[in-house]
Write an enzyme that holds these catalytic residues in place. Structure first.
Site, PDB file in Angstrom:
ATOM      1  N   THR A 211       0.734  -1.192  -0.159  1.00 35.65           N
ATOM      2  CA  THR A 211       0.167   0.005   0.026  1.00 35.65           C
ATOM      3  C   THR A 211       0.959   1.313   0.021  1.00 35.65           C
ATOM      4  O   THR A 211       2.157   1.087   0.573  1.00 35.65           O
ATOM      5  CB  THR A 211      -0.867  -0.030   1.341  1.00 35.65           C
ATOM      6  OG1 THR A 211      -1.892  -1.121   0.995  1.00 35.65           O
ATOM      7  CG2 THR A 211      -1.692   1.387   1.704  1.00 35.65           C
ATOM      8  N   ARG A 239     -14.864  -6.787   0.083  1.00 34.95           N
ATOM      9  CA  ARG A 239     -13.925  -6.252   1.457  1.00 34.95           C
ATOM     10  C   ARG A 239     -13.416  -4.880   1.043  1.00 34.95           C
ATOM     11  O   ARG A 239     -12.735  -4.729   0.016  1.00 34.95           O
ATOM     12  CB  ARG A 239     -12.977  -7.282   1.582  1.00 34.95           C
ATOM     13  CG  ARG A 239     -12.238  -7.057   2.833  1.00 34.95           C
ATOM     14  CD  ARG A 239     -10.852  -6.606   2.428  1.00 34.95           C
ATOM     15  NE  ARG A 239      -9.865  -6.141   3.671  1.00 34.95           N
ATOM     16  CZ  ARG A 239      -8.767  -5.434   3.606  1.00 34.95           C
ATOM     17  NH1 ARG A 239      -8.714  -4.846   2.609  1.00 34.95           N
ATOM     18  NH2 ARG A 239      -8.226  -5.506   4.770  1.00 34.95           N
ATOM     19  N   ASP A 242      -8.831  -0.434   5.646  1.00 31.82           N
ATOM     20  CA  ASP A 242      -8.635   1.081   6.118  1.00 31.82           C
ATOM     21  C   ASP A 242      -8.274   2.142   5.185  1.00 31.82           C
ATOM     22  O   ASP A 242      -8.426   3.196   5.396  1.00 31.82           O
ATOM     23  CB  ASP A 242      -7.568   1.047   7.248  1.00 31.82           C
ATOM     24  CG  ASP A 242      -6.414   0.599   6.947  1.00 31.82           C
ATOM     25  OD1 ASP A 242      -6.132  -0.206   5.967  1.00 31.82           O
ATOM     26  OD2 ASP A 242      -5.300   1.328   7.226  1.00 31.82           O
ATOM     27  N   GLY A 263      -1.139  -1.745   6.510  1.00 31.82           N
ATOM     28  CA  GLY A 263      -1.254  -2.977   7.439  1.00 31.82           C
ATOM     29  C   GLY A 263      -2.702  -3.686   7.554  1.00 31.82           C
ATOM     30  O   GLY A 263      -3.271  -3.502   6.364  1.00 31.82           O
TER      31      GLY A 263
HETATM   32  N1  ASP Z   1      -4.194  -1.543   4.844  1.00 36.14           N
HETATM   33  C1  ASP Z   1      -4.555  -2.193   3.507  1.00 36.14           C
HETATM   34  C2  ASP Z   1      -5.923  -2.829   3.837  1.00 36.14           C
HETATM   35  O1  ASP Z   1      -6.225  -3.370   4.672  1.00 36.14           O
HETATM   36  C3  ASP Z   1      -3.380  -3.304   3.090  1.00 36.14           C
HETATM   37  C4  ASP Z   1      -1.936  -2.766   3.441  1.00 36.14           C
HETATM   38  O2  ASP Z   1      -1.883  -1.713   3.774  1.00 36.14           O
HETATM   39  O3  ASP Z   1      -0.957  -3.253   3.134  1.00 36.14           O
HETATM   40  O4  ASP Z   1      -6.378  -2.962   2.632  1.00 36.14           O
END
Ligand code: ASP
Length: 376
Positions: A211, A239, A242, A263
């Site tokens: 991300t 889905r 965040d 995350g």
């Molecule tokens: N936060 C992102 C999500 O949950 C994924 C990531 O940041 O790696 O979609």
């Protein structure tokens, strides 16, 4: 304590008033030109390209070099805009667009695949001046979702659009589109296949690196934050993580900080990470002098950076306690660029008007000088 606090607040108010007077006073003529102002206007930027189980022993020197070069390019692009007096909003958009176009990252081109084998993109953006915000989720054909999020912010009465409606809005606004092949990469397809073959959880942390996000303070004191992602490998049922959720993955408020997260999104939503950190910081700003040791001269700026780091670390500890992991980047309204992550590594970079310019991947890589409390 109250007297001490009142005295210090009064002193801070006096300093602010003096600075304001100096700003609005008539321009100096050649004869009465004052000495150089004490400090140049500050700017600051931090970027990330995802967090996770990133360990040096699992990474080749070539991969490290590739990621570092991609991060440095985005960082330099944003920093150049800020150094020339551009806005934090322009700086973060420029940095994020570059990372969305870079297949190494899980955003735009190079996004992870859904269970059905598609790329569904989420993004959000926020302006700390007026807390205007825009977000999109589940778009499939918009080349740079961060620009669509910004279009929602500036040119719609809404904050959050999703799916086909968001695409329709994008088309009406003339945003650049791209075919599915633009977003799809072989490496991400293999991740999906591995996940299906190994019956791994859709929330396996190793399958969602990359991300991207950027946060910045410009010379006018305005903060901005943005985040863009493909989400998690094998996500289904529409889905949404965040990244496009204002207050979870992205937040900006000129009174405290600009923040972008990466995350395990479900936990970041539950904790409301981005808003939680900025709000705790905002509430402390007016009381900073109260918390400082009574018998010491306070260096407010050094104090601010320490408090911001403590607050970010403690909110990330909450995420961990609940079972989540990831990291954040943060720029304070006083111009400090910080990171906090509870994973082995985070693709990251920061640059400031005070000469910091660095990118890092693994834990504990920041230069000593940049990590130390600045001495103002
Ligand atoms: N936060 C992102 C999500 O949950 C994924 C990531 O940041 O790696 O979609």
């Amino acid at each position: 304590m109250t007297v001490l606090r009142d005295t210090r607040i009064a002193a801070a108010a006096l300093i602010t008033l003096t600075a304001l007077f100096a700003m609005f006073a008539a321009p100096a003529t050649a004869q009465d030109k004052q000495p150089e102002p004490e400090s140049e206007p500050k700017w600051s930027i931090a970027i990330h390209g995802g967090a996770g189980t990133i360990r040096r022993e699992d990474t080749t020197p070539e991969q490290v070099a590739q990621y570092e070069a991609a991060l440095q390019k985005a960082l330099d692009e944003g920093a150049a805009i800020l150094a020339e007096g551009g806005t934090s909003m322009d700086a973060i958009k420029a940095a994020i667009v570059l990372m969305e176009d870079e297949p190494l990252f899980n955003a735009g081109r190079g996004a992870v695949f859904t269970w059905e084998g598609e790329n569904e993109l989420d993004a959000s953006i926020m302006d700390g001046r007026d807390r205007s915000a825009g977000a999109v989720a589940g778009v499939k054909s918009i080349k740079n979702p961060i620009l669509l999020a910004d279009e929602v912010r500036t040119d719609s009465p809404h904050v959050f659009l999703s799916g086909a409606g968001a695409e329709q809005f994008a088309n009406e606004k003339g945003l650049e589109t791209a075919p599915p092949e633009w977003f799809a990469t072989e490496a991400r397809r293999q991740s999906l296949e591995r996940m299906k073959a190994d019956a791994l959880s859709a929330l396996d942390v190793d399958l969602k690196f990359g991300t991207v996000g950027a946060v910045a303070l410009d010379q006018d004191g305005n903060l901005a934050a943005g985040t863009s992602t493909g989400g998690m490998t094998g996500k289904r049922w529409g889905r949404i993580g965040d990244a496009p959720v204002i207050g979870a993955g992205t937040y900006a408020d000129n009174r405290s900080c600009a923040l972008s997260a990466t995350g395990w999104g479900e936990y970041f939503i539950r904790v409301g990470v981005a808003h939680e950190i900025c709000a705790r910081l905002r509430m402390e700003v007016s009381g900073w002098t109260v918390y400082a040791p009574a018998d010491e001269e306070i260096d407010l700026e050094a104090y601010a950076v320490n408090r911001a780091q403590d607050i970010a670390d403690s909110v990330m500890a909450e995420v961990k306690e609940l079972g989540g992991d990831g990291g954040i980047i943060l720029v304070t309204h006083t111009g400090d660029a910080l990171f906090s992550f509870n994973t082995a590594g985070m693709y990251r970079g920061r640059a400031t008007s005070e000469g910091v310019n660095e990118v890092a991947i693994f834990g504990g890589e920041e230069s000593e000088e940049a990590s130390e409390t600045p001495d103002h």
